[in-house]
Design an enzyme around this catalytic site. Structure first.
Site, PDB file in Angstrom:
ATOM      1  N   ARG A 119      29.586 -40.479 -48.566  1.00 24.66           N
ATOM      2  CA  ARG A 119      28.975 -41.745 -48.767  1.00 24.66           C
ATOM      3  C   ARG A 119      27.757 -41.394 -49.805  1.00 24.66           C
ATOM      4  NH1 ARG A 119      27.119 -45.303 -43.626  1.00 24.66           N
ATOM      5  NH2 ARG A 119      26.089 -43.196 -43.230  1.00 24.66           N
TER       6      ARG A 119
ATOM      7  N   LYS B 266      21.770 -29.271 -32.002  1.00 25.25           N
ATOM      8  CA  LYS B 266      22.368 -28.214 -32.497  1.00 25.25           C
ATOM      9  C   LYS B 266      21.673 -27.560 -33.339  1.00 25.25           C
ATOM     10  CE  LYS B 266      27.302 -29.820 -32.068  1.00 25.25           C
ATOM     11  NZ  LYS B 266      28.811 -30.185 -32.620  1.00 25.25           N
TER      12      LYS B 266
ATOM     13  N   LEU C 282      33.551 -35.240 -22.401  1.00 25.05           N
ATOM     14  CA  LEU C 282      34.680 -34.602 -21.589  1.00 25.05           C
ATOM     15  C   LEU C 282      34.534 -33.130 -21.598  1.00 25.05           C
ATOM     16  CD1 LEU C 282      37.451 -36.676 -23.437  1.00 25.05           C
ATOM     17  CD2 LEU C 282      36.724 -36.960 -21.368  1.00 25.05           C
TER      18      LEU C 282
HETATM   19  P1  NAP Z   1      27.127 -36.360 -38.611  1.00 22.49           P
HETATM   20  O1  NAP Z   1      26.346 -35.154 -38.697  1.00 22.49           O
HETATM   21  O2  NAP Z   1      26.083 -37.702 -38.235  1.00 22.49           O
HETATM   22  O3  NAP Z   1      27.663 -36.689 -39.854  1.00 22.49           O
HETATM   23  C1  NAP Z   1      28.300 -38.079 -40.211  1.00 22.49           C
HETATM   24  C2  NAP Z   1      29.037 -37.954 -41.566  1.00 22.49           C
HETATM   25  O4  NAP Z   1      29.805 -39.166 -41.671  1.00 22.49           O
HETATM   26  C3  NAP Z   1      27.920 -38.119 -42.780  1.00 22.49           C
HETATM   27  O5  NAP Z   1      28.398 -37.423 -44.061  1.00 22.49           O
HETATM   28  C4  NAP Z   1      27.782 -39.598 -43.121  1.00 22.49           C
HETATM   29  O6  NAP Z   1      27.761 -39.918 -44.485  1.00 22.49           O
HETATM   30  C5  NAP Z   1      29.196 -40.044 -42.704  1.00 22.49           C
HETATM   31  N1  NAP Z   1      29.313 -41.470 -42.494  1.00 22.49           N
HETATM   32  C6  NAP Z   1      28.676 -42.089 -41.367  1.00 22.49           C
HETATM   33  N2  NAP Z   1      29.038 -43.132 -41.462  1.00 22.49           N
HETATM   34  C7  NAP Z   1      29.911 -43.670 -42.433  1.00 22.49           C
HETATM   35  C8  NAP Z   1      30.312 -44.837 -43.226  1.00 22.49           C
HETATM   36  N3  NAP Z   1      30.174 -45.961 -42.400  1.00 22.49           N
HETATM   37  N4  NAP Z   1      31.042 -44.550 -44.065  1.00 22.49           N
HETATM   38  C9  NAP Z   1      31.125 -43.410 -44.755  1.00 22.49           C
HETATM   39  N5  NAP Z   1      30.704 -42.349 -44.312  1.00 22.49           N
HETATM   40  C10 NAP Z   1      29.879 -42.413 -43.278  1.00 22.49           C
HETATM   41  O7  NAP Z   1      28.188 -36.474 -37.585  1.00 22.49           O
HETATM   42  P2  NAP Z   1      28.983 -35.302 -37.384  1.00 22.49           P
HETATM   43  O8  NAP Z   1      28.431 -34.331 -36.086  1.00 22.49           O
HETATM   44  O9  NAP Z   1      29.372 -34.491 -38.492  1.00 22.49           O
HETATM   45  O10 NAP Z   1      30.366 -36.008 -36.709  1.00 22.49           O
HETATM   46  C11 NAP Z   1      31.224 -36.724 -37.419  1.00 22.49           C
HETATM   47  C12 NAP Z   1      32.475 -37.103 -36.656  1.00 22.49           C
HETATM   48  O11 NAP Z   1      33.235 -36.020 -36.060  1.00 22.49           O
HETATM   49  C13 NAP Z   1      32.027 -37.703 -35.298  1.00 22.49           C
HETATM   50  O12 NAP Z   1      31.795 -38.992 -35.290  1.00 22.49           O
HETATM   51  C14 NAP Z   1      33.283 -37.395 -34.321  1.00 22.49           C
HETATM   52  O13 NAP Z   1      34.094 -38.392 -34.163  1.00 22.49           O
HETATM   53  C15 NAP Z   1      33.779 -36.135 -35.058  1.00 22.49           C
HETATM   54  N6  NAP Z   1      33.313 -34.958 -34.152  1.00 22.49           N
HETATM   55  C16 NAP Z   1      34.663 -34.357 -33.415  1.00 22.49           C
HETATM   56  C17 NAP Z   1      34.498 -33.218 -32.955  1.00 22.49           C
HETATM   57  C18 NAP Z   1      35.537 -32.593 -32.017  1.00 22.49           C
HETATM   58  O14 NAP Z   1      35.537 -31.895 -31.246  1.00 22.49           O
HETATM   59  N7  NAP Z   1      37.073 -33.313 -32.434  1.00 22.49           N
HETATM   60  C19 NAP Z   1      33.332 -32.554 -32.876  1.00 22.49           C
HETATM   61  C20 NAP Z   1      32.384 -33.088 -33.517  1.00 22.49           C
HETATM   62  C21 NAP Z   1      32.367 -34.137 -34.402  1.00 22.49           C
HETATM   63  P3  NAP Z   1      26.099 -39.881 -44.886  1.00 22.49           P
HETATM   64  O15 NAP Z   1      25.631 -38.633 -45.335  1.00 22.49           O
HETATM   65  O16 NAP Z   1      26.133 -40.871 -46.019  1.00 22.49           O
HETATM   66  O17 NAP Z   1      25.197 -40.698 -43.897  1.00 22.49           O
END
Ligand code: NAP
Length: 482
Positions: A375, A291, A243
């Site tokens: 997790r 990133k 977006l």
């Molecule tokens: P990431 O680097 O892939 O990290 C994902 C995290 O979630 C890890 O700590 C992972 O744990 C955990 N996780 C994934 N699947 C899981 C599950 N089924 N059960 C429990 N824990 C789980 O992703 P990220 O970039 O940090 O983004 C995370 C979320 O933030 C995204 O999905 C997105 O919706 C949101 N986000 C929003 C914005 C915004 O502008 N609002 C910006 C960025 C991200 P493990 O270490 O065990 O794999």
């Protein structure tokens, strides 16, 4: 505007609905079952709309169209279309070469200018060699369309346009197809393409990656782009559902900043920085999977970004140096600070990935006491060791009370099997911020609201990190409310 239809009635209806806004229309006559017999029926329509310009195209299958017929049949249909009222005829290069220069003369004698077209549905090859073949035919205009297999192919197409247009005796239209070609469709006219092609709706696209006229005009404002327009974009892969182009282009438009924000699909930081240097870009947003990958390419890294270990914003200085920033941390902290003071607040962060890192360092920077649960506990411990946050076990999470809870896992995201990032009974917080923003109201936010807990939707992070990017690039406040 490319017009399609199965019958002449459909052509007329589709064309008439758009004529006021788009009075230059391409009639894709190869979409008709029997164009030779149908075209005379369009004559009255063309005569009724003499203020408009019509380009007749009847592309044979070997050149990428739908006409099951020979070069002679293509020419015959085009001649009928010109006699019916089209001012411009698109003759495929292959047919023009087969039939010789007399084919072009035939169409000219009927009253039309002739655009000779070339389409490569596989790759972006030697564009100069294609142009040389065109020159030999002495057309009134030329159209060269390739397929972009990468962002670099779009760049090659734009560079080709910029150089080729200088010494050509006829106008040139050039663009690259496919999702990677979007850049060439948006910036093509600015680089020298006489015009570009657009669809009425996504369903009516006549080529891979063709954007709608509304997208080109309203989102990317292609009629307003000049060499002075500053270029920005979002780089990553995938980005088709991002977006950010909608948000940043809206911000540029409403503030009157002469800039455009482009979709830059690439998974290669090297390719991205080459594009940024050669296009050039004045800045870009960085998303998955780049990133961290951009770090070695930066000349300077902002201390917050260095601590987080990830960059989501790059600014290019006038002397060509690249500075990296992370606006995700501010994107998380800013919406919280409008609700409460974070100094001394107990903040629980679920997750230990990229978004969690931004949340941890952002909240610590505001004087919060940060608790982490993930997790994979080992990842949480690593992050805690780096930052000074404290890891909490499931049992501590269940018994504790936190001023703020931040979900930085994908739990609750559209399409994700896991709906909640913690057990319902374990939710003990004064304020819940779910970083997930698709859907806007996540199961976690719904649960918090049902319990009377104040909430912050993830879209606020999205807007605030984008607003910070806007300020870093323009030096102005972003119209965040819009
Ligand atoms: P990431 O680097 O892939 O990290 C994902 C995290 O979630 C890890 O700590 C992972 O744990 C955990 N996780 C994934 N699947 C899981 C599950 N089924 N059960 C429990 N824990 C789980 O992703 P990220 O970039 O940090 O983004 C995370 C979320 O933030 C995204 O999905 C997105 O919706 C949101 N986000 C929003 C914005 C915004 O502008 N609002 C910006 C960025 C991200 P493990 O270490 O065990 O794999």
């Amino acid at each position: 505007m490319s017009i399609v239809g199965r019958t002449t009635e459909q052509f007329e209806t589709n064309a008439a609905a758009l004529l006021d806004r788009f009075p230059f229309q391409e009639f894709r006559l190869d979409y008709l079952a029997d164009p030779g017999n149908a075209i005379p029926q369009l004559s009255a329509f063309f005569q009724r709309h003499t203020q408009a310009s019509f380009l007749a195209t009847c592309r044979p299958v070997p050149s990428g169209g739908c006409l099951h017929g020979s070069a002679r049949q293509e020419l015959a249909v085009l001649k009928l279309a010109v006699q019916a009222g089209c001012q411009l005829a698109d003759l495929s290069l292959e047919s023009a070469e087969e039939l010789g220069a007399t084919a072009l003369d035939t169409l000219r004698e009927s009253g039309a200018a002739v655009l000779v077209s070339f389409h490569d549905f596989q790759r972006t090859g030697d564009l100069g060699a294609v142009l040389d073949r065109m020159r030999g035919l002495n057309p009134d205009a030329a159209k060269i369309v390739s397929t972009a297999e990468s962002l670099s192919d779009s760049l090659s197409m734009l560079q080709f346009l910029t150089h080729a247009k200088n010494d050509l005796p006829f106008p040139l239209v050039a663009l690259a197809m496919g999702e990677h070609g979007a850049l060439s469709r948006i910036l093509g006219p600015r680089a020298g393409s006489a015009f570009t092609f657009a669809a009425a709706t996504e369903a009516e696209a006549t080529a891979p990656g063709q954007l709608t006229a509304g997208t080109l005009e309203e989102l990317y404002r292609i009629r307003e782009l000049t060499p002075a327009t500053r270029l920005f974009g979002v780089a990553g892969d995938p980005i088709h559902s991002s977006l950010s182009p909608l948000m940043l282009n809206t911000a540029f438009r409403t503030t009157g900043v002469d800039a455009v924000y482009l979709p830059l699909r690439t998974g290669s930081a090297e390719e991205l920085f080459r594009l940024a240097r050669e296009l050039p870009l004045d800045g870009f947003s960085v998303t998955m999977p780049l990133k961290q990958a951009v770090l070695p390419f930066l000349d300077e890294i902002d201390p917050t970004a260095a601590k987080i270990g990830a960059v989501n914003t790059v600014r290019r200085t006038p002397d060509g140096r690249f500075h990296g920033f992370n606006t995700d941390a501010a994107g998380i902290v800013d919406p919280l600070r409008t609700r409460r003071d974070l100094q001394g607040a107990r903040v629980l962060i679920l997750g230990a990935g990229g978004a969690a890192r931004a949340a941890v360092f952002g909240c610590l920077g505001q004087g919060a006491r940060v608790f982490l649960h993930n997790r994979t506990e080992a990842t949480a411990r690593l992050l805690a060791g780096e930052s000074g946050a404290q890891v909490v076990s499931r049992a501590e999470l269940a018994s504790g009370h936190f001023d703020v809870l931040i979900n930085a896992t994908p739990a609750g995201m559209h399409g994700n099997a896991l709906t909640l990032p913690l057990e319902k009974d374990d939710l003990h917080a004064g304020l819940v911020f779910d970083l997930v923003y698709n859907p806007i109201e996540t199961p976690l936010l719904a649960l918090a609201k049902a319990r009377g807990i104040a909430t912050v939707p993830g879209v606020e992070m999205f807007v605030h990190q984008g607003a910070r990017q806007f300020s870093l690039w323009t030096g102005e406040d972003a119209p965040a409310a819009i």
